[in-house]
Scaffold this active site. Structure first.
Site, mmCIF file in Angstrom:
data_model
loop_
_atom_site.group_PDB
_atom_site.id
_atom_site.type_symbol
_atom_site.label_atom_id
_atom_site.label_comp_id
_atom_site.label_asym_id
_atom_site.label_seq_id
_atom_site.Cartn_x
_atom_site.Cartn_y
_atom_site.Cartn_z
ATOM 1 N N ARG A 98 13.847 -18.543 48.001
ATOM 2 C CA ARG A 98 13.418 -19.038 46.607
ATOM 3 C C ARG A 98 15.145 -18.943 46.002
ATOM 4 O O ARG A 98 15.502 -18.807 44.020
ATOM 5 C CB ARG A 98 12.964 -18.083 46.352
ATOM 6 C CG ARG A 98 12.810 -17.694 44.745
ATOM 7 C CD ARG A 98 12.006 -18.785 43.781
ATOM 8 N NE ARG A 98 11.231 -18.695 44.657
ATOM 9 C CZ ARG A 98 9.756 -20.080 44.159
ATOM 10 N NH1 ARG A 98 10.084 -20.385 43.238
ATOM 11 N NH2 ARG A 98 9.072 -20.323 44.787
ATOM 12 N N HIS A 339 7.273 -15.153 47.899
ATOM 13 C CA HIS A 339 8.106 -16.326 47.456
ATOM 14 C C HIS A 339 8.985 -15.544 47.177
ATOM 15 O O HIS A 339 10.001 -16.923 46.958
ATOM 16 C CB HIS A 339 7.528 -15.303 45.031
ATOM 17 C CG HIS A 339 8.179 -15.994 44.943
ATOM 18 N ND1 HIS A 339 9.110 -15.793 43.756
ATOM 19 C CD2 HIS A 339 7.673 -17.257 43.722
ATOM 20 C CE1 HIS A 339 9.518 -16.275 42.724
ATOM 21 N NE2 HIS A 339 8.545 -17.924 42.710
ATOM 22 N N CYS A 340 9.819 -15.292 47.257
ATOM 23 C CA CYS A 340 11.287 -15.161 48.130
ATOM 24 C C CYS A 340 11.581 -16.310 48.997
ATOM 25 O O CYS A 340 12.324 -16.851 49.549
ATOM 26 C CB CYS A 340 11.554 -13.781 48.912
ATOM 27 S SG CYS A 340 11.618 -12.401 46.990
ATOM 28 N N LEU A 341 10.290 -16.736 50.529
ATOM 29 C CA LEU A 341 10.871 -17.179 50.725
ATOM 30 C C LEU A 341 10.446 -19.039 50.755
ATOM 31 O O LEU A 341 10.123 -19.750 51.385
ATOM 32 C CB LEU A 341 9.572 -16.786 52.057
ATOM 33 C CG LEU A 341 10.077 -14.948 52.865
ATOM 34 C CD1 LEU A 341 8.863 -14.904 54.016
ATOM 35 C CD2 LEU A 341 11.074 -15.537 53.740
#
Length: 356
Positions: A98, A339-341
């Site tokens: 992300r 979401h970060c990944l």
């Protein structure tokens, strides 16, 4: 494939803008976890949860999986055997696509074209190694034969939430740190994001969760669920260190207006009830770090009393999508979640920049 510089026409001038996450995807880009030290000894458990996330996404859209070495590729292929995944051998420092990956742009409706922006990445202000991850957007652009803008500014995708229709959200605690873009003001960001991503109205919140090494990314606390719907994390316990920041954010959100001048519908999303601790102190678990894909929303779960409440809060906001809760208890040891990944690639034809 054309590479644009700051001296060239901007995306806005050529009709490009960043679409919201809920628009149709061509694929999702991810990076296989590989460094046990970065995951504080939890790599095996992290890979189990990560594989479950990747398999879930692959049910709905193709996954483009970056793997940094032979061991990572062998492990990923074994865990994802039979899934709709394409593998890429690329040097990686970490897995947070992300932030290290590109931000994609689109223009047109019937014949949609896709380009990307290659921002600088410095691991949230130099907290970790980043040189390999900073090259990811260039690899993606080359693989896709996609025109792209190279920018000198540091910008992480998790620090910016896009609504479509011109609105976006961010936090001062992240964007205005001196370790990212010294001297770049709120006004400067407004012009930059207008030119590069088509943002017409940039909303600012103050900060994020306690002990978030990203300095308070917006995608860990507050997200758009539609152009006029914002879901935001709340902490009802006045004794909790997150209570004051989340309460202030809630007040600010209620005062905000869409680009059309209308109030947003604000939906309160609980934080996990249990306080979790890891190798570096309190962890920042959150349900707001969900990922919206083609026909689904993947929601982090922590074995917490509020897991079900979070699912029930989000389900009415995405009536046309399957709401899927997946374990993120080991992944959160690294400081982020789903979401970060992930980084979505919008559906459309890659634009090589040869015509405008």
């Amino acid at each position: 494939m054309k590479r644009f510089t700051p001296a060239d026409p901007t995306p806005r001038e050529l009709g490009f803008s960043m679409p919201p996450e809920w628009e149709l995807h061509e694929a999702t880009w991810m990076g296989w976890p590989a460094d046990d030290e970065l995951w504080f000894g939890h790599l095996s458990g992290v890979r189990n949860e990560y594989a479950a996330l990747a398999r879930t996404i692959a049910r709905f859209e193709r996954v483009e999986m970056l793997v940094r070495d032979e061991e990572s590729e062998r492990d990923a292929r074994a865990r994802l055997d039979g899934a709709n995944v394409r593998f890429h051998r690329v040097p990686l420092d970490d897995s947070w696509l992300r932030d290290s990956g590109p931000l994609f742009l689109t223009r047109g409706e019937k014949e949609r074209e896709v380009a990307l922006v290659n921002w600088r990445f410095n691991a949230w202000g130099g907290k970790f190694e980043w040189e390999n991850d900073d090259r990811i957007p260039e690899y993606v652009a080359s693989f896709l034969n996609m025109a792209h803008w190279d920018r000198p500014e540091v910008l992480e995708g998790g620090g910016l939430e896009i609504a479509g229709g011109g609105a976006a959200l961010t936090t001062r605690s992240c964007f205005l740190t001196e370790t990212r873009n010294p001297g770049l003001t709120e006004e400067g960001y407004t012009f930059l994001l207008s030119d590069m991503l088509g943002v017409q109205k940039l909303h600012w919140l103050e900060g994020g969760l306690e002990n978030d090494h990203t300095d308070g990314h917006i995608d860990t606390i507050t997200r758009f669920a539609a152009q006029d719907v914002i879901v935001t994390s709340v902490e009802p316990n006045p004794a909790d260190p997150n209570h004051a920041a989340m309460s202030r954010n809630l007040r600010l959100l209620r005062e905000m207006r869409t680009p059309a001048g209308e109030p947003y519908r604000i939906v309160e999303l609980p934080l996990p009830a249990n306080v979790l601790h890891g190798a570096e102190g309190r962890l920042p678990p959150t349900y707001a770090n969900f990922y919206i894909g083609n026909g689904f929303v993947a929601v982090p779960q922590y074995g917490d009393p509020n897991d079900k409440a979070a699912i029930n809060t989000l389900r009415p906001l995405f009536p046309d999508r399957e709401i899927i809760g997946l374990s993120s208890r080991k992944i959160i040891e690294g400081g982020g979640s789903f979401h970060c990944l992930t980084q979505q690639q919008p559906a459309g034809k890659a634009w090589n920049g040869e015509s405008s």
